[in-house]
Design a protein around this motif. Structure first.
Motif, mmCIF file in Angstrom:
data_model
loop_
_atom_site.group_PDB
_atom_site.id
_atom_site.type_symbol
_atom_site.label_atom_id
_atom_site.label_comp_id
_atom_site.label_asym_id
_atom_site.label_seq_id
_atom_site.Cartn_x
_atom_site.Cartn_y
_atom_site.Cartn_z
ATOM 1 N N LYS A 111 -26.437 -14.470 -34.966
ATOM 2 C CA LYS A 111 -25.553 -15.559 -34.551
ATOM 3 C C LYS A 111 -24.587 -15.247 -33.407
ATOM 4 N N LEU A 112 -24.280 -13.977 -33.197
ATOM 5 C CA LEU A 112 -23.329 -13.634 -32.136
ATOM 6 C C LEU A 112 -24.037 -13.508 -30.799
ATOM 7 N N ILE A 113 -23.407 -14.046 -29.785
ATOM 8 C CA ILE A 113 -23.917 -13.909 -28.427
ATOM 9 C C ILE A 113 -22.751 -13.498 -27.529
ATOM 10 N N SER A 114 -22.979 -12.511 -26.710
ATOM 11 C CA SER A 114 -21.945 -12.037 -25.789
ATOM 12 C C SER A 114 -22.370 -12.374 -24.364
ATOM 13 N N ILE A 115 -21.569 -13.203 -23.735
ATOM 14 C CA ILE A 115 -21.855 -13.709 -22.392
ATOM 15 C C ILE A 115 -21.165 -12.815 -21.375
ATOM 16 N N PRO A 116 -21.891 -12.362 -20.356
ATOM 17 C CA PRO A 116 -21.272 -11.471 -19.365
ATOM 18 C C PRO A 116 -20.220 -12.208 -18.538
ATOM 19 N N LEU A 117 -19.117 -11.533 -18.252
ATOM 20 C CA LEU A 117 -18.092 -12.149 -17.402
ATOM 21 C C LEU A 117 -17.362 -11.125 -16.558
ATOM 22 N N ASP A 118 -18.047 -10.050 -16.240
ATOM 23 C CA ASP A 118 -17.383 -9.002 -15.466
ATOM 24 C C ASP A 118 -17.092 -9.457 -14.031
ATOM 25 N N HIS A 119 -16.565 -8.558 -13.244
ATOM 26 C CA HIS A 119 -16.061 -8.847 -11.906
ATOM 27 C C HIS A 119 -17.125 -9.304 -10.911
ATOM 28 N N ARG A 120 -18.388 -9.144 -11.221
ATOM 29 C CA ARG A 120 -19.447 -9.581 -10.303
ATOM 30 C C ARG A 120 -19.645 -11.083 -10.334
ATOM 31 N N TYR A 121 -19.083 -11.749 -11.343
ATOM 32 C CA TYR A 121 -19.250 -13.187 -11.497
ATOM 33 C C TYR A 121 -18.054 -13.931 -10.944
ATOM 34 N N GLY A 122 -18.342 -15.020 -10.244
ATOM 35 C CA GLY A 122 -17.298 -15.879 -9.705
ATOM 36 C C GLY A 122 -17.158 -17.142 -10.540
ATOM 37 N N LYS A 123 -16.261 -18.011 -10.124
ATOM 38 C CA LYS A 123 -15.990 -19.249 -10.850
ATOM 39 C C LYS A 123 -17.254 -20.095 -10.989
ATOM 40 N N LYS A 124 -18.037 -20.202 -9.918
ATOM 41 C CA LYS A 124 -19.262 -21.014 -9.969
ATOM 42 C C LYS A 124 -20.272 -20.435 -10.950
ATOM 43 N N ASP A 125 -20.350 -19.107 -11.029
ATOM 44 C CA ASP A 125 -21.257 -18.464 -11.989
ATOM 45 C C ASP A 125 -20.854 -18.799 -13.421
ATOM 46 N N ILE A 126 -19.558 -18.710 -13.681
ATOM 47 C CA ILE A 126 -19.052 -18.998 -15.030
ATOM 48 C C ILE A 126 -19.277 -20.476 -15.362
ATOM 49 N N GLU A 127 -19.016 -21.353 -14.399
ATOM 50 C CA GLU A 127 -19.264 -22.787 -14.606
ATOM 51 C C GLU A 127 -20.736 -23.036 -14.921
ATOM 52 N N PHE A 128 -21.621 -22.331 -14.232
ATOM 53 C CA PHE A 128 -23.059 -22.473 -14.463
ATOM 54 C C PHE A 128 -23.428 -22.036 -15.882
ATOM 55 N N MET A 129 -22.882 -20.906 -16.333
ATOM 56 C CA MET A 129 -23.140 -20.439 -17.699
ATOM 57 C C MET A 129 -22.636 -21.457 -18.723
ATOM 58 N N ILE A 130 -21.445 -21.982 -18.482
ATOM 59 C CA ILE A 130 -20.873 -22.983 -19.383
ATOM 60 C C ILE A 130 -21.772 -24.214 -19.430
ATOM 61 N N SER A 131 -22.272 -24.643 -18.276
ATOM 62 C CA SER A 131 -23.127 -25.843 -18.245
ATOM 63 C C SER A 131 -24.415 -25.618 -19.035
ATOM 64 N N ILE A 132 -24.965 -24.427 -18.970
ATOM 65 C CA ILE A 132 -26.170 -24.123 -19.757
ATOM 66 C C ILE A 132 -25.861 -24.173 -21.248
ATOM 67 N N ILE A 133 -24.765 -23.553 -21.643
ATOM 68 C CA ILE A 133 -24.374 -23.545 -23.070
ATOM 69 C C ILE A 133 -24.159 -24.961 -23.557
ATOM 70 N N HIS A 134 -23.414 -25.763 -22.804
ATOM 71 C CA HIS A 134 -23.127 -27.142 -23.207
ATOM 72 C C HIS A 134 -24.406 -27.971 -23.250
ATOM 73 N N LYS A 135 -25.301 -27.742 -22.286
ATOM 74 C CA LYS A 135 -26.559 -28.497 -22.254
ATOM 75 C C LYS A 135 -27.410 -28.201 -23.479
ATOM 76 N N VAL A 136 -27.549 -26.915 -23.811
ATOM 77 C CA VAL A 136 -28.346 -26.526 -24.977
ATOM 78 C C VAL A 136 -27.727 -27.064 -26.263
ATOM 79 N N LEU A 137 -26.402 -26.998 -26.370
ATOM 80 C CA LEU A 137 -25.725 -27.454 -27.580
ATOM 81 C C LEU A 137 -25.471 -28.953 -27.586
ATOM 82 N N LYS A 138 -25.750 -29.600 -26.460
ATOM 83 C CA LYS A 138 -25.546 -31.063 -26.307
ATOM 84 C C LYS A 138 -24.114 -31.465 -26.616
ATOM 85 N N VAL A 139 -23.178 -30.734 -25.988
ATOM 86 C CA VAL A 139 -21.746 -31.067 -26.144
ATOM 87 C C VAL A 139 -21.163 -31.466 -24.805
#
Length: 139
Positions: A111-139
């Motif tokens: 059940k646990l998932i760890s999403i990468p967020l180190d210094h190589r990722y920018g705001k757009k990368d994080i937004e993209f990850m969030i959009s994938i999570i929300h899309k899969v969970l339909k929230v």
């Protein structure tokens, strides 16, 4: 702030071989650590409130850990992987281990998932990850 300075100093003054220290000093460690913290806070602020957050921002996180249903985790991991974003499974259990004996460990692994967020990722990368999570969970 003092704790973070102490951690930064501790990392740099650690009893490391000189070649590793030279590599560390080559990078702006302070900037890197601030970026991680910024990514963590951005992800926490923008992730749907229905998603249970497991990790805290205690010491320059590399990952943002959430807990999901087993099938949700699997779908999110697959979708992120298709987009070359690789998550971490905490407590991956070898197939030889019997589930009944280690139920709690198996539950965490499933059940646990760890999403990468180190210094190589920018705001757009994080937004993209969030959009994938929300899309899969339909929230």
């Amino acid at each position: 702030d003092n704790f973070k300075k102490f951690e930064n100093k501790k990392i740099l003054e650690n009893n490391l071989p000189n070649d590793i220290k030279k590599k560390l000093f080559k990078y702006d460690l302070d900037r890197i650590l601030k970026k991680r913290e910024k990514n963590f806070n951005f992800l926490k602020k923008n992730l749907n409130k229905k998603i249970k957050i497991v990790s805290g921002n205690e010491c320059y996180p590399l990952f943002f850990t959430i807990i999901l249903k087993k099938n949700e985790k699997r779908r999110i991991v697959e979708m992120l992987k298709k987009n070359r974003i690789y998550t971490v499974t905490l407590w991956p259990l070898p197939k030889q281990i019997k589930e009944k004996k280690f139920r709690y460990s198996q539950t965490l692994s499933d059940k646990l998932i760890s999403i990468p967020l180190d210094h190589r990722y920018g705001k757009k990368d994080i937004e993209f990850m969030i959009s994938i999570i929300h899309k899969v969970l339909k929230v």
